[in-house]
Design a protein around this motif. Structure first.
Motif, PDB file in Angstrom:
ATOM      1  N   GLN A   1       0.845  -1.188   0.000  1.00  0.00           N
ATOM      2  CA  GLN A   1       0.000   0.000   0.000  1.00  0.00           C
ATOM      3  C   GLN A   1       0.878   1.234   0.000  1.00  0.00           C
ATOM      4  OE1 GLN A   1      -2.915   0.217   3.173  1.00  0.00           O
ATOM      5  NE2 GLN A   1      -4.182   1.604   1.977  1.00  0.00           N
ATOM      6  N   ALA A   2       0.766   1.995  -1.083  1.00  0.00           N
ATOM      7  CA  ALA A   2       1.500   3.248  -1.203  1.00  0.00           C
ATOM      8  C   ALA A   2       0.639   4.378  -0.644  1.00  0.00           C
ATOM      9  CB  ALA A   2       1.840   3.508  -2.662  1.00  0.00           C
ATOM     10  N   PRO A   3       1.246   5.485  -0.242  1.00  0.00           N
ATOM     11  CA  PRO A   3       0.478   6.606   0.308  1.00  0.00           C
ATOM     12  C   PRO A   3      -0.614   7.068  -0.653  1.00  0.00           C
ATOM     13  CG  PRO A   3       2.810   6.939   0.684  1.00  0.00           C
ATOM     14  CD  PRO A   3       2.696   5.744  -0.215  1.00  0.00           C
ATOM     15  N   GLY A   4      -1.828   7.173  -0.146  1.00  0.00           N
ATOM     16  CA  GLY A   4      -2.938   7.656  -0.946  1.00  0.00           C
ATOM     17  C   GLY A   4      -3.510   6.651  -1.930  1.00  0.00           C
ATOM     18  N   LYS A   5      -3.024   5.400  -1.872  1.00  0.00           N
ATOM     19  CA  LYS A   5      -3.502   4.378  -2.807  1.00  0.00           C
ATOM     20  C   LYS A   5      -4.101   3.197  -2.053  1.00  0.00           C
ATOM     21  CE  LYS A   5      -0.377   5.426  -6.627  1.00  0.00           C
ATOM     22  NZ  LYS A   5       0.550   4.849  -7.638  1.00  0.00           N
ATOM     23  N   GLN A   6      -4.879   2.403  -2.763  1.00  0.00           N
ATOM     24  CA  GLN A   6      -5.464   1.210  -2.163  1.00  0.00           C
ATOM     25  C   GLN A   6      -4.408   0.112  -2.032  1.00  0.00           C
ATOM     26  OE1 GLN A   6      -8.915   0.128  -4.562  1.00  0.00           O
ATOM     27  NE2 GLN A   6     -10.259   1.131  -3.094  1.00  0.00           N
ATOM     28  N   ARG A   7      -4.625  -0.753  -1.069  1.00  0.00           N
ATOM     29  CA  ARG A   7      -3.742  -1.906  -0.901  1.00  0.00           C
ATOM     30  C   ARG A   7      -3.925  -2.825  -2.110  1.00  0.00           C
ATOM     31  NH1 ARG A   7      -3.428  -4.611   4.994  1.00  0.00           N
ATOM     32  NH2 ARG A   7      -3.174  -2.370   5.404  1.00  0.00           N
ATOM     33  N   GLU A   8      -2.807  -3.299  -2.673  1.00  0.00           N
ATOM     34  CA  GLU A   8      -2.883  -4.150  -3.861  1.00  0.00           C
ATOM     35  C   GLU A   8      -2.113  -5.445  -3.656  1.00  0.00           C
ATOM     36  OE1 GLU A   8      -0.999  -2.558  -7.346  1.00  0.00           O
ATOM     37  OE2 GLU A   8       0.826  -1.991  -6.280  1.00  0.00           O
ATOM     38  N   LEU A   9      -2.602  -6.501  -4.294  1.00  0.00           N
ATOM     39  CA  LEU A   9      -1.942  -7.795  -4.238  1.00  0.00           C
ATOM     40  C   LEU A   9      -0.692  -7.765  -5.114  1.00  0.00           C
ATOM     41  CD1 LEU A   9      -2.009 -10.802  -3.355  1.00  0.00           C
ATOM     42  CD2 LEU A   9      -3.380 -11.245  -5.395  1.00  0.00           C
ATOM     43  N   VAL A  10       0.414  -8.232  -4.547  1.00  0.00           N
ATOM     44  CA  VAL A  10       1.691  -8.256  -5.279  1.00  0.00           C
ATOM     45  C   VAL A  10       2.005  -9.669  -5.757  1.00  0.00           C
ATOM     46  CG1 VAL A  10       4.177  -7.880  -5.086  1.00  0.00           C
ATOM     47  CG2 VAL A  10       2.578  -6.296  -3.989  1.00  0.00           C
ATOM     48  N   ALA A  11       1.963 -10.630  -4.851  1.00  0.00           N
ATOM     49  CA  ALA A  11       2.305 -12.009  -5.193  1.00  0.00           C
ATOM     50  C   ALA A  11       1.715 -12.933  -4.140  1.00  0.00           C
ATOM     51  CB  ALA A  11       3.821 -12.191  -5.255  1.00  0.00           C
ATOM     52  N   VAL A  12       1.470 -14.177  -4.551  1.00  0.00           N
ATOM     53  CA  VAL A  12       0.920 -15.165  -3.636  1.00  0.00           C
ATOM     54  C   VAL A  12       1.517 -16.519  -3.960  1.00  0.00           C
ATOM     55  CG1 VAL A  12      -1.088 -15.502  -5.121  1.00  0.00           C
ATOM     56  CG2 VAL A  12      -1.222 -16.175  -2.727  1.00  0.00           C
ATOM     57  N   ILE A  13       1.688 -17.344  -2.924  1.00  0.00           N
ATOM     58  CA  ILE A  13       2.207 -18.699  -3.108  1.00  0.00           C
ATOM     59  C   ILE A  13       1.398 -19.648  -2.244  1.00  0.00           C
ATOM     60  CG2 ILE A  13       4.001 -18.427  -1.322  1.00  0.00           C
ATOM     61  CD1 ILE A  13       5.802 -20.194  -3.192  1.00  0.00           C
ATOM     62  N   SER A  14       1.009 -20.774  -2.846  1.00  0.00           N
ATOM     63  CA  SER A  14       0.237 -21.765  -2.107  1.00  0.00           C
ATOM     64  C   SER A  14       1.162 -22.733  -1.371  1.00  0.00           C
ATOM     65  CB  SER A  14      -0.658 -22.540  -3.062  1.00  0.00           C
ATOM     66  OG  SER A  14       0.121 -23.433  -3.842  1.00  0.00           O
ATOM     67  N   ARG A  15       0.575 -23.530  -0.528  1.00  0.00           N
ATOM     68  CA  ARG A  15       1.354 -24.539   0.200  1.00  0.00           C
ATOM     69  C   ARG A  15       2.019 -25.500  -0.778  1.00  0.00           C
ATOM     70  NH1 ARG A  15      -2.458 -26.154   3.628  1.00  0.00           N
ATOM     71  NH2 ARG A  15      -1.899 -24.534   5.121  1.00  0.00           N
ATOM     72  N   GLY A  16       1.370 -25.736  -1.911  1.00  0.00           N
ATOM     73  CA  GLY A  16       1.911 -26.636  -2.918  1.00  0.00           C
ATOM     74  C   GLY A  16       2.886 -25.983  -3.872  1.00  0.00           C
ATOM     75  N   GLY A  17       3.072 -24.677  -3.746  1.00  0.00           N
ATOM     76  CA  GLY A  17       4.062 -23.983  -4.579  1.00  0.00           C
ATOM     77  C   GLY A  17       3.496 -23.230  -5.775  1.00  0.00           C
ATOM     78  N   SER A  18       2.176 -23.243  -5.970  1.00  0.00           N
ATOM     79  CA  SER A  18       1.595 -22.451  -7.059  1.00  0.00           C
ATOM     80  C   SER A  18       1.748 -20.971  -6.736  1.00  0.00           C
ATOM     81  CB  SER A  18       0.118 -22.792  -7.234  1.00  0.00           C
ATOM     82  OG  SER A  18      -0.039 -24.144  -7.592  1.00  0.00           O
ATOM     83  N   THR A  19       2.017 -20.178  -7.775  1.00  0.00           N
ATOM     84  CA  THR A  19       2.244 -18.746  -7.573  1.00  0.00           C
ATOM     85  C   THR A  19       1.397 -17.910  -8.515  1.00  0.00           C
ATOM     86  OG1 THR A  19       4.102 -18.759  -9.119  1.00  0.00           O
ATOM     87  CG2 THR A  19       4.622 -19.089  -6.797  1.00  0.00           C
ATOM     88  N   LYS A  20       1.119 -16.704  -8.084  1.00  0.00           N
ATOM     89  CA  LYS A  20       0.484 -15.685  -8.930  1.00  0.00           C
ATOM     90  C   LYS A  20       1.173 -14.374  -8.638  1.00  0.00           C
ATOM     91  CE  LYS A  20      -4.131 -17.726  -9.363  1.00  0.00           C
ATOM     92  NZ  LYS A  20      -4.032 -18.005 -10.800  1.00  0.00           N
ATOM     93  N   TYR A  21       1.303 -13.529  -9.673  1.00  0.00           N
ATOM     94  CA  TYR A  21       1.967 -12.249  -9.554  1.00  0.00           C
ATOM     95  C   TYR A  21       1.134 -11.139 -10.187  1.00  0.00           C
ATOM     96  CZ  TYR A  21       6.276 -14.847  -8.530  1.00  0.00           C
ATOM     97  OH  TYR A  21       7.230 -15.670  -7.973  1.00  0.00           O
ATOM     98  N   ALA A  22       1.251  -9.949  -9.625  1.00  0.00           N
ATOM     99  CA  ALA A  22       0.675  -8.784 -10.261  1.00  0.00           C
ATOM    100  C   ALA A  22       1.477  -8.457 -11.517  1.00  0.00           C
ATOM    101  CB  ALA A  22       0.721  -7.592  -9.306  1.00  0.00           C
ATOM    102  N   ASP A  23       0.808  -7.959 -12.541  1.00  0.00           N
ATOM    103  CA  ASP A  23       1.486  -7.651 -13.800  1.00  0.00           C
ATOM    104  C   ASP A  23       2.598  -6.619 -13.603  1.00  0.00           C
ATOM    105  OD1 ASP A  23      -1.509  -7.874 -15.901  1.00  0.00           O
ATOM    106  OD2 ASP A  23      -0.102  -9.400 -15.201  1.00  0.00           O
TER     107      ASP A  23
ATOM    108  N   LEU B   1      -5.906 -19.786  -1.931  1.00  0.00           N
ATOM    109  CA  LEU B   1      -5.620 -19.632  -3.351  1.00  0.00           C
ATOM    110  C   LEU B   1      -6.331 -20.731  -4.123  1.00  0.00           C
ATOM    111  CD1 LEU B   1      -4.139 -18.269  -5.672  1.00  0.00           C
ATOM    112  CD2 LEU B   1      -2.187 -19.772  -5.227  1.00  0.00           C
ATOM    113  N   GLY B   2      -7.246 -20.317  -4.994  1.00  0.00           N
ATOM    114  CA  GLY B   2      -7.891 -21.210  -5.939  1.00  0.00           C
ATOM    115  C   GLY B   2      -7.694 -20.610  -7.308  1.00  0.00           C
ATOM    116  N   THR B   3      -8.772 -20.383  -8.029  1.00  0.00           N
ATOM    117  CA  THR B   3      -8.673 -19.647  -9.285  1.00  0.00           C
ATOM    118  C   THR B   3      -8.224 -18.207  -8.992  1.00  0.00           C
ATOM    119  OG1 THR B   3     -10.430 -20.989 -10.231  1.00  0.00           O
ATOM    120  CG2 THR B   3      -9.917 -18.897 -11.337  1.00  0.00           C
ATOM    121  N   TRP B   4      -8.732 -17.659  -7.923  1.00  0.00           N
ATOM    122  CA  TRP B   4      -8.356 -16.333  -7.437  1.00  0.00           C
ATOM    123  C   TRP B   4      -7.870 -16.466  -6.010  1.00  0.00           C
ATOM    124  CZ3 TRP B   4      -8.355 -13.192 -11.412  1.00  0.00           C
ATOM    125  CH2 TRP B   4      -9.255 -13.393 -12.459  1.00  0.00           C
TER     126      TRP B   4
END
Length: 120
Positions: A39-61, A100-103
């Motif tokens: 979360q940057a000043p004056g901005k909404q909190r945004e998802l950066v990256a996520v990792i599941s217990r099994g190692g699946s990952t997702k990243y912000a563009d 973490l599932g589809t989203w």
């Protein structure tokens, strides 16, 4: 209940690197992933990256190719390696536990946050 403690933030010049860590303890049914938000000043909190217990990952563009999320299941720690940092990466970075599932569905378990400041 899940407790999350972040570390590793700081001040770095543009083009530099930082590694954040999130130490997790406790457990709650249905939680299978740890995520980093920022979360940057004056901005909404945004998802950066996520990792599941099994190692699946997702990243912000916005950070693909520069950041890498990983986990150490023995230490119960999730890391965020941040390379080629830019001034727009300046924010408070938070650790979150969720599903973490589809989203990614964040649960209401947050760390206290760690400040990352990138100077130009």
């Amino acid at each position: 209940q899940v407790q999350l403690v972040e570390s590793g933030g700081g001040l770095v010049q543009a083009g530099g690197s930082l590694k954040l860590s999130c130490a997790a303890s406790g457990s709650t049914p249905n939680i299978n992933a740890i995520a980093w938000y920022r979360q940057a000043p004056g901005k909404q909190r945004e998802l950066v990256a996520v990792i599941s217990r099994g190692g699946s990952t997702k990243y912000a563009d916005s950070i693909k190719g520069r950041f890498a999320i990983s986990r150490d299941n023995v230490q119960n720690t999730v890391h965020l390696q941040m390379n080629d940092l830019k001034p727009e990466d300046t924010a408070v970075y938070y650790c979150n536990a969720g599903l973490l599932g589809t989203w990614y569905r964040p649960y209401n378990f947050w760390g206290q946050g760690t400040q990352v400041t990138v100077s130009s």
